[in-house]
Design a protein around this motif. Structure first.
Motif, PDB file in Angstrom:
ATOM      1  N   GLU A  26       0.831  -1.212   0.000  1.00 51.81           N
ATOM      2  CA  GLU A  26       0.000   0.000   0.000  1.00 51.81           C
ATOM      3  C   GLU A  26       0.863   1.259   0.000  1.00 51.81           C
ATOM      4  N   LYS A  27       1.980   1.215   0.727  1.00 53.79           N
ATOM      5  CA  LYS A  27       2.880   2.368   0.756  1.00 53.79           C
ATOM      6  C   LYS A  27       3.473   2.609  -0.636  1.00 53.79           C
ATOM      7  N   LYS A  28       3.872   1.547  -1.298  1.00 53.39           N
ATOM      8  CA  LYS A  28       4.447   1.699  -2.637  1.00 53.39           C
ATOM      9  C   LYS A  28       3.396   2.102  -3.667  1.00 53.39           C
ATOM     10  N   ALA A  29       2.142   1.777  -3.397  1.00 49.47           N
ATOM     11  CA  ALA A  29       1.055   2.142  -4.321  1.00 49.47           C
ATOM     12  C   ALA A  29       0.883   3.657  -4.408  1.00 49.47           C
ATOM     13  N   VAL A  30       1.381   4.359  -3.382  1.00 44.00           N
ATOM     14  CA  VAL A  30       1.321   5.822  -3.393  1.00 44.00           C
ATOM     15  C   VAL A  30       2.001   6.373  -4.658  1.00 44.00           C
ATOM     16  N   TYR A  31       3.021   5.690  -5.138  1.00 42.24           N
ATOM     17  CA  TYR A  31       3.756   6.180  -6.315  1.00 42.24           C
ATOM     18  C   TYR A  31       2.899   6.153  -7.577  1.00 42.24           C
ATOM     19  N   TRP A  32       1.908   5.290  -7.640  1.00 47.30           N
ATOM     20  CA  TRP A  32       0.985   5.330  -8.785  1.00 47.30           C
ATOM     21  C   TRP A  32       0.218   6.655  -8.785  1.00 47.30           C
ATOM     22  N   ARG A  33      -0.159   7.079  -7.576  1.00 48.56           N
ATOM     23  CA  ARG A  33      -0.881   8.355  -7.466  1.00 48.56           C
ATOM     24  C   ARG A  33       0.039   9.520  -7.867  1.00 48.56           C
ATOM     25  N   ALA A  34       1.285   9.438  -7.441  1.00 48.80           N
ATOM     26  CA  ALA A  34       2.251  10.476  -7.807  1.00 48.80           C
ATOM     27  C   ALA A  34       2.441  10.526  -9.322  1.00 48.80           C
ATOM     28  N   ALA A  35       2.495   9.346  -9.940  1.00 53.64           N
ATOM     29  CA  ALA A  35       2.657   9.285 -11.394  1.00 53.64           C
ATOM     30  C   ALA A  35       1.464   9.909 -12.116  1.00 53.64           C
ATOM     31  N   GLU A  36       0.273   9.693 -11.577  1.00 52.98           N
ATOM     32  CA  GLU A  36      -0.932  10.287 -12.157  1.00 52.98           C
ATOM     33  C   GLU A  36      -0.825  11.814 -12.195  1.00 52.98           C
ATOM     34  N   MET A  37      -0.386  12.377 -11.062  1.00 47.37           N
ATOM     35  CA  MET A  37      -0.254  13.829 -10.979  1.00 47.37           C
ATOM     36  C   MET A  37       0.799  14.340 -11.959  1.00 47.37           C
ATOM     37  N   ALA A  38       1.909  13.627 -12.076  1.00 46.51           N
ATOM     38  CA  ALA A  38       2.969  14.045 -12.993  1.00 46.51           C
ATOM     39  C   ALA A  38       2.479  14.018 -14.439  1.00 46.51           C
ATOM     40  N   ARG A  39       1.725  12.988 -14.786  1.00 39.61           N
ATOM     41  CA  ARG A  39       1.197  12.905 -16.165  1.00 39.61           C
ATOM     42  C   ARG A  39       0.241  14.068 -16.454  1.00 39.61           C
ATOM     43  N   LYS A  40      -0.538  14.446 -15.438  1.00 39.87           N
ATOM     44  CA  LYS A  40      -1.449  15.579 -15.639  1.00 39.87           C
ATOM     45  C   LYS A  40      -0.682  16.854 -15.958  1.00 39.87           C
ATOM     46  N   ALA A  41       0.495  16.999 -15.360  1.00 39.68           N
ATOM     47  CA  ALA A  41       1.312  18.191 -15.629  1.00 39.68           C
ATOM     48  C   ALA A  41       1.618  18.292 -17.113  1.00 39.68           C
ATOM     49  N   GLY A  42       1.995  17.174 -17.712  1.00 46.07           N
ATOM     50  CA  GLY A  42       2.307  17.164 -19.133  1.00 46.07           C
ATOM     51  C   GLY A  42       1.084  17.355 -20.009  1.00 46.07           C
ATOM     52  N   GLN A  43      -0.064  16.917 -19.514  1.00 46.90           N
ATOM     53  CA  GLN A  43      -1.299  17.052 -20.299  1.00 46.90           C
ATOM     54  C   GLN A  43      -1.775  18.495 -20.391  1.00 46.90           C
ATOM     55  N   VAL A  44      -1.637  19.245 -19.294  1.00 47.34           N
ATOM     56  CA  VAL A  44      -2.180  20.605 -19.281  1.00 47.34           C
ATOM     57  C   VAL A  44      -1.147  21.673 -19.617  1.00 47.34           C
ATOM     58  N   ASP A  45       0.139  21.344 -19.490  1.00 40.16           N
ATOM     59  CA  ASP A  45       1.189  22.342 -19.697  1.00 40.16           C
ATOM     60  C   ASP A  45       2.169  21.844 -20.748  1.00 40.16           C
ATOM     61  N   PRO A  46       2.106  22.382 -21.973  1.00 39.16           N
ATOM     62  CA  PRO A  46       2.961  21.890 -23.054  1.00 39.16           C
ATOM     63  C   PRO A  46       4.449  22.074 -22.795  1.00 39.16           C
ATOM     64  N   SER A  47       4.792  23.030 -21.929  1.00 38.24           N
ATOM     65  CA  SER A  47       6.207  23.275 -21.663  1.00 38.24           C
ATOM     66  C   SER A  47       6.812  22.216 -20.748  1.00 38.24           C
TER      67      SER A  47
END
Length: 455
Positions: free
Chosen positions: A387-408
Motif C-alpha cells: 500500500e505504501k508503494k502504491a502511493v507512487y501510482w498516485r504520484a505518477a498520475e499527478m505528474a502525467r497531468k502536468a504534461g497534459q495541461v502544460d505543453p512546456s
C-alpha cells in the motif's frame, strides 16, 4: 518565412488572369514553370525560372518568396560551388518579403530569418546578430515566436556581457523580457490544450482540432527546451554575489521605478537572497510607492526569512487577495506552496498548490509539486509495504497531468511519471498481492484512491 502553400496553385491562374496584361508575360510563364517544379520538389529545375521572376517581377506573387526559400535552401545544400551566391539570394528573399507582401511576411520574421541564416553560416559577429534580433524583438515582439531566435538573442547578449561590451542590468532586463514572452506563448498553447484535452481523451477530436492540439504540444516542447537553455546561459550571473552589488549601485537612481524594484526584488527572492539588507530596501521602497500584490508578497518573503512565519503568511494572503491576474495569482500560490514544502508542511503545500490550479488549470508545475509531495509521503500512507508503494501510482498520475495541461512540461513530466512508476509495486508484487484491479484508499492527507493495474 514558412507559409502554407496548399491553395497556391489555385491562385496562380487567377494571378495570370489579373496581371497577365500588366506584367512581363515571361514572368507569368516562369512563375507557372517554377511552381510546378517546386511542387514535386525538383528544386534544381525550378531555380532558373524562379530567378527570372524574382529579379524581374518581385511583386508578382508571394509564391516567389514561399517557394524561393525552399529552392534556395536546396541549392545551398546541394551546390557547394555556388553556395555563397545562393545564401546572398536567400537573404534578399527574406529582406524583400515584407516589402512586397507585408500581410504575409512580418518585419520580425524577416530579421529573424536573416539573423539565423547568418548565424548558421558563420557570417556575422555577436554584435550584428544581437543588433538584428534586438531590433526585431523590440519593434515587433508579437511576431517574435521562433524559439531558436529567442535563445540566440539572449545567448549573444550574455556573450557580449562576458566580453565586457554589455552591462549586467541589460542582461537581466532582456532575460525578463524573453522569458516573459515565452511564458505568454506557453499560456496561449496551454489554453489550446485545455480546450481539446478532454475531447482527445474521449476520442472525439475532429482532424482540425487534432492538428491544433498536436502543434500546441510540439511548440510547447520547443519552448520547454529553449527556456531551460536560457536559464542555463544566465547561470551564475544571477546569483546573489552579482545581484547585490548591481542593485546597490543602481538603487538611488531607480528607487522610484516600481517596475525595476519589482524585478530586482523578484530576482533576489527567486535566488534566495532575501537575508541581505538590499532585499529589505527594495521591498520597502516598492511597498512605499506602490503597495500591491507584489510588494505584499515580497514582504511575506522578508518576514519568512526572519523566521516570523505567521506574519509572513499574513502578507502572502494579502498578496493573493490583491492579485487580479489569474496567472500571477497562480504563480504566487505555487511559490507559497513551494515554501511550505521546504518547511515540511506537506498538507499546507498541497492546499496552496491546488489553489494555484484553481486560478490557472494549465499550471503544470503545480501538478508536479503535488506529485512530489505525494511521493515524499509514501511511508506515511498505507498499512502494508504494498500500500505504501502504491502511493507512487498516485504520484505518477499527478505528474502525467502536468504534461497534459502544460505543453512546456511534456518531457519533464513524462520522465517524472516514469520514475514514480518505477518505484510502485512491480508485476510480481501485484500478482503476489492478489489485488489486481482493486482500489486502494489512502487514509492520510493524500486522500483518494488508486486502482491496482490488472496484469
Amino acid at each position: 518565412m514558412k507559409k502554407k502553400l496548399s491553395t497556391m496553385f489555385g491562385l496562380l491562374a487567377a494571378v495570370s488572369f489579373a496581371f497577365g496584361q500588366a506584367q512581363n508575360p515571361e514572368c507569368m510563364q516562369n512563375l507557372s514553370i517554377f511552381a510546378e517544379h517546386a511542387k514535386v520538389k525538383n528544386y534544381e529545375a525550378a531555380y532558373e525560372p524562379w530567378k527570372m521572376v524574382f529579379e524581374n517581377c518581385p511583386d508578382l506573387h508571394y509564391a516567389t518568396y514561399a517557394y524561393g526559400e525552399k529552392i534556395l535552401k536546396d541549392r545551398i545544400e546541394n551546390d557547394e560551388a555556388n553556395k555563397p551566391v545562393y545564401i546572398e539570394s536567400l537573404m534578399t528573399v527574406y529582406e524583400k518579403g515584407p516589402e512586397y507582401f507585408p500581410k504575409r511576411y512580418t518585419k520580425a520574421g524577416s530579421m529573424i530569418d536573416v539573423a539565423l541564416l547568418k548565424f548558421d553560416n558563420d557570417m556575422a559577429e555577436d554584435e550584428e546578430l544581437f543588433s538584428l534580433l534586438d531590433e526585431a524583438f523590440k519593434e515587433d515582439q508579437a511576431n517574435f515566436k521562433n524559439p531558436k531566435a529567442m535563445y540566440l538573442y539572449f545567448s549573444t547578449l550574455v556573450d557580449l556581457h562576458n566580453a565586457g561590451k554589455k552591462d549586467l542590468q541589460e542582461v537581466f532586463d532582456t532575460y525578463d523580457a524573453v522569458t516573459g514572452k515565452i511564458d505568454a506563448e506557453n499560456r496561449e498553447l496551454a489554453e489550446i490544450i485545455l480546450k481539446y484535452v478532454e475531447k482527445d481523451s474521449a476520442g472525439t477530436l475532429t482532424s482540425k482540432e487534432a492538428r491544433a492540439l498536436k502543434n500546441a504540444r510540439i511548440n510547447g516542447e520547443s519552448y520547454e527546451k529553449i527556456s531551460g537553455s536560457i536559464d542555463s546561459k544566465l547561470g551564475a550571473l544571477a546569483d546573489c554575489e552579482n545581484l547585490i552589488p548591481l542593485y546597490e549601485k543602481n538603487f538611488e537612481e531607480r528607487k522610484g521605478d516600481a517596475d525595476w524594484l519589482r524585478g530586482a526584488a523578484g530576482r533576489m527572492d527567486a535566488k534566495g537572497c532575501t537575508s541581505d539588507a538590499m532585499f529589505v530596501k527594495l521591498v520597502e521602497a516598492l511597498d512605499a510607492i506602490e503597495p500591491s500584490a507584489s510588494s505584499k508578497y515580497f514582504l511575506g518573503s522578508l518576514y519568512e526569512e526572519r523566521g516570523e512565519t505567521s506574519k509572513a503568511m499574513d502578507y502572502f494572503k494579502q498578496s493573493i487577495d490583491l492579485e487580479t491576474d489569474k496567472f500571477k495569482k497562480s504563480n504566487k500560490l505555487l511559490s507559497i506552496a513551494t515554501k511550505a514544502k521546504k518547511r515540511g508542511q506537506k498538507s499546507t503545500a498541497n492546499n496552496y498548490a491546488r489553489q494555484a490550479l484553481s486560478a490557472n488549470p494549465s499550471e503544470g508545475r503545480a501538478y508536479m509539486l503535488i506529485a512530489s509531495l505525494i511521493a515524499d509521503s509514501a511511508n506515511e500512507c498505507g498499512s502494508t509495504t504494498f500500500e505504501k508503494k502504491a502511493v507512487y501510482w498516485r504520484a505518477a498520475e499527478m505528474a502525467r497531468k502536468a504534461g497534459q495541461v502544460d505543453p512546456s512540461m511534456g518531457n519533464s513530466a513524462a520522465k517524472a511519471a516514469s520514475a514514480y512508476e518505477g518505484r510502485a509495486p512491480s508485476r510480481s508484487e501485484i500478482f503476489n498481492s492478489g489485488m489486481q484491479g482493486q482500489s486502494i484508499k489512502f487514509n492520510c492527507w493524500i486522500g483518494g484512491s488508486v486502482k491496482v493495474p490488472s496484469l
